[in-house]
Write a protein that holds these residues in place. Structure first.
Motif, PDB file in Angstrom:
ATOM      1  N   SER A 151       8.572   5.285  -4.076  1.00  0.00           N
ATOM      2  CA  SER A 151       9.875   4.948  -3.495  1.00  0.00           C
ATOM      3  C   SER A 151      10.851   6.120  -3.469  1.00  0.00           C
ATOM      4  O   SER A 151      12.018   5.941  -3.122  1.00  0.00           O
ATOM      5  N   ASN A 152      10.374   7.322  -3.824  1.00  0.00           N
ATOM      6  CA  ASN A 152      11.272   8.479  -3.884  1.00  0.00           C
ATOM      7  C   ASN A 152      11.232   9.345  -2.632  1.00  0.00           C
ATOM      8  O   ASN A 152      11.962  10.334  -2.547  1.00  0.00           O
ATOM      9  N   ARG A 153      10.357   8.992  -1.691  1.00  0.00           N
ATOM     10  CA  ARG A 153      10.289   9.728  -0.434  1.00  0.00           C
ATOM     11  C   ARG A 153       9.740   8.818   0.652  1.00  0.00           C
ATOM     12  O   ARG A 153       9.250   7.714   0.363  1.00  0.00           O
ATOM     13  N   ASN A 170      -4.728   8.398   3.014  1.00  0.00           N
ATOM     14  CA  ASN A 170      -4.592   7.628   1.780  1.00  0.00           C
ATOM     15  C   ASN A 170      -3.950   6.266   2.009  1.00  0.00           C
ATOM     16  O   ASN A 170      -3.711   5.530   1.050  1.00  0.00           O
ATOM     17  N   LEU A 171      -3.673   5.958   3.264  1.00  0.00           N
ATOM     18  CA  LEU A 171      -3.074   4.674   3.627  1.00  0.00           C
ATOM     19  C   LEU A 171      -3.962   3.969   4.660  1.00  0.00           C
ATOM     20  O   LEU A 171      -3.571   3.766   5.817  1.00  0.00           O
ATOM     21  N   PRO A 172      -5.178   3.590   4.263  1.00  0.00           N
ATOM     22  CA  PRO A 172      -6.125   3.031   5.241  1.00  0.00           C
ATOM     23  C   PRO A 172      -5.642   1.743   5.898  1.00  0.00           C
ATOM     24  O   PRO A 172      -5.910   1.514   7.089  1.00  0.00           O
ATOM     25  N   TYR A 173      -4.947   0.882   5.154  1.00  0.00           N
ATOM     26  CA  TYR A 173      -4.481  -0.369   5.763  1.00  0.00           C
ATOM     27  C   TYR A 173      -3.380  -0.096   6.777  1.00  0.00           C
ATOM     28  O   TYR A 173      -3.367  -0.683   7.867  1.00  0.00           O
ATOM     29  N   THR A 174      -2.463   0.803   6.444  1.00  0.00           N
ATOM     30  CA  THR A 174      -1.390   1.149   7.378  1.00  0.00           C
ATOM     31  C   THR A 174      -1.967   1.807   8.625  1.00  0.00           C
ATOM     32  O   THR A 174      -1.511   1.538   9.744  1.00  0.00           O
ATOM     33  N   LYS A 175      -2.973   2.654   8.444  1.00  0.00           N
ATOM     34  CA  LYS A 175      -3.633   3.275   9.599  1.00  0.00           C
ATOM     35  C   LYS A 175      -4.331   2.213  10.446  1.00  0.00           C
ATOM     36  O   LYS A 175      -4.241   2.230  11.678  1.00  0.00           O
ATOM     37  N   ALA A 176      -4.991   1.265   9.806  1.00  0.00           N
ATOM     38  CA  ALA A 176      -5.648   0.175  10.532  1.00  0.00           C
ATOM     39  C   ALA A 176      -4.623  -0.684  11.264  1.00  0.00           C
ATOM     40  O   ALA A 176      -4.892  -1.189  12.361  1.00  0.00           O
ATOM     41  N   LEU A 177      -3.451  -0.871  10.673  1.00  0.00           N
ATOM     42  CA  LEU A 177      -2.381  -1.624  11.331  1.00  0.00           C
ATOM     43  C   LEU A 177      -1.998  -0.948  12.649  1.00  0.00           C
ATOM     44  O   LEU A 177      -1.793  -1.623  13.668  1.00  0.00           O
ATOM     45  N   CYS A 178      -1.916   0.379  12.642  1.00  0.00           N
ATOM     46  CA  CYS A 178      -1.595   1.109  13.875  1.00  0.00           C
ATOM     47  C   CYS A 178      -2.687   0.918  14.925  1.00  0.00           C
ATOM     48  O   CYS A 178      -2.402   0.747  16.115  1.00  0.00           O
ATOM     49  N   TRP A 179      -3.947   0.936  14.508  1.00  0.00           N
ATOM     50  CA  TRP A 179      -5.043   0.698  15.435  1.00  0.00           C
ATOM     51  C   TRP A 179      -4.960  -0.702  16.020  1.00  0.00           C
ATOM     52  O   TRP A 179      -5.224  -0.913  17.208  1.00  0.00           O
ATOM     53  N   ALA A 182       4.763   3.761   9.590  1.00  0.00           N
ATOM     54  CA  ALA A 182       4.754   3.927   8.133  1.00  0.00           C
ATOM     55  C   ALA A 182       6.170   4.084   7.588  1.00  0.00           C
ATOM     56  O   ALA A 182       6.514   3.496   6.554  1.00  0.00           O
ATOM     57  N   THR A 183       7.000   4.868   8.281  1.00  0.00           N
ATOM     58  CA  THR A 183       8.377   5.058   7.825  1.00  0.00           C
ATOM     59  C   THR A 183       9.163   3.750   7.915  1.00  0.00           C
ATOM     60  O   THR A 183       9.926   3.396   6.999  1.00  0.00           O
ATOM     61  N   SER A 184       8.976   3.024   9.006  1.00  0.00           N
ATOM     62  CA  SER A 184       9.684   1.747   9.172  1.00  0.00           C
ATOM     63  C   SER A 184       9.273   0.757   8.099  1.00  0.00           C
ATOM     64  O   SER A 184      10.115   0.042   7.539  1.00  0.00           O
ATOM     65  N   LEU A 185       7.980   0.704   7.783  1.00  0.00           N
ATOM     66  CA  LEU A 185       7.502  -0.212   6.759  1.00  0.00           C
ATOM     67  C   LEU A 185       8.000   0.185   5.373  1.00  0.00           C
ATOM     68  O   LEU A 185       8.320  -0.666   4.543  1.00  0.00           O
ATOM     69  N   ALA A 186       8.060   1.481   5.108  1.00  0.00           N
ATOM     70  CA  ALA A 186       8.534   1.959   3.811  1.00  0.00           C
ATOM     71  C   ALA A 186      10.011   1.636   3.606  1.00  0.00           C
ATOM     72  O   ALA A 186      10.435   1.316   2.494  1.00  0.00           O
ATOM     73  N   ALA A 187      10.781   1.701   4.678  1.00  0.00           N
ATOM     74  CA  ALA A 187      12.235   1.623   4.540  1.00  0.00           C
ATOM     75  C   ALA A 187      12.846   0.269   4.866  1.00  0.00           C
ATOM     76  O   ALA A 187      13.913  -0.057   4.349  1.00  0.00           O
ATOM     77  N   GLU A 206       0.834  -1.201   0.000  1.00  0.00           N
ATOM     78  CA  GLU A 206       0.000   0.000   0.000  1.00  0.00           C
ATOM     79  C   GLU A 206       0.873   1.257   0.000  1.00  0.00           C
ATOM     80  O   GLU A 206       0.624   2.203  -0.758  1.00  0.00           O
ATOM     81  N   ILE A 207       1.906   1.265   0.836  1.00  0.00           N
ATOM     82  CA  ILE A 207       2.802   2.429   0.903  1.00  0.00           C
ATOM     83  C   ILE A 207       3.516   2.622  -0.423  1.00  0.00           C
ATOM     84  O   ILE A 207       3.627   3.755  -0.925  1.00  0.00           O
TER      85      ILE A 207
END
Length: 203
Positions: A28-30, A39-48, A146-151, A21-22
């Motif tokens: 991948s440029n930022r 715009n990241l509903p699954y990542t937000k749900a993961l935090c919940w 989100a940053t950890s998952l992206a990187a 999703e990310i």
């Protein structure tokens, strides 16, 4: 945050779904920013789900009644100390299907069913004594996850050819954390590594 890394190393399917999703939304440029959250509903749900799955304060903060009260047929006199069993509330099968399962999808709308109960209304406390830092905590949690998952790729470590399994044990007390565990964390790509280096330099 320790619960996040523990969950990701034990649930690679969830990690990959959030990363996809990310990648799709942010690219991948930022790295992700707070403006990406809606715009990241699954990542937000993961935090919940992190908040629900392993609440850091499983019994909340004790409250003392300022006046007599009646709840569910029970008389509670003024001065009574009330302890909310947050752990049990977040595992109530009437509100959370398969409550022991780590499943961010429970908070997303599905055909024929509504999202399950928002855990933020429980985990941060209640009424006038709700945590005043809840918005800061939730924002920080999202950005770090989100940053950890992206990187990064987060996995169980392999030592001498053997996968090291975490104990999944937590400390006891008013505040709980996972017991010490080993975790393998490595950049997802050379581009991710470059983004992290640029961020560290303040570029």
């Amino acid at each position: 945050m320790r619960s996040f890394f523990l969950a990701m190393m034990c649930h690679s399917d969830v990690q990959k779904k959030a990363q996809a999703e990310i990648d799709r939304v942010v690219g991948s440029n930022r790295l992700p920013v707070i403006a990406d959250r809606d715009n990241l509903p699954y990542t937000k749900a993961l935090c919940w789900e992190i908040l629900r799955w392993r609440p850091i304060g499983p019994l909340g903060i004790p409250h003392r009644l300022a006046q007599d009260d009646t709840h569910a047929g029970y008389f509670l006199p003024k001065g009574s100390v009330v302890i909310a069993n947050i752990w049990k509330m977040l595992r109530d099968p009437r509100h959370y299907s398969n409550p022991e399962q780590f499943n961010p999808d429970r908070f997303l709308p599905r055909e024929g069913s509504e999202p399950e109960r928002d855990p933020r209304h429980i985990v941060f406390g209640f009424g006038r004594r709700v945590c005043p830092g809840s918005q800061l905590a939730e924002t920080s949690l999202f950005l770090i996850c989100a940053t950890s998952l992206a990187a990064f790729e987060i996995s169980k470590p392999v030592i001498d050819g053997k996968v090291i399994e975490p104990s999944m044990e937590y400390t006891t007390g008013t505040i709980t954390h996972p017991q010490e565990f080993q975790c393998a964390i490595k950049p997802r790509s050379s581009k991710a590594e470059a983004l992290l280096s640029a961020y560290e330099r303040g570029d």
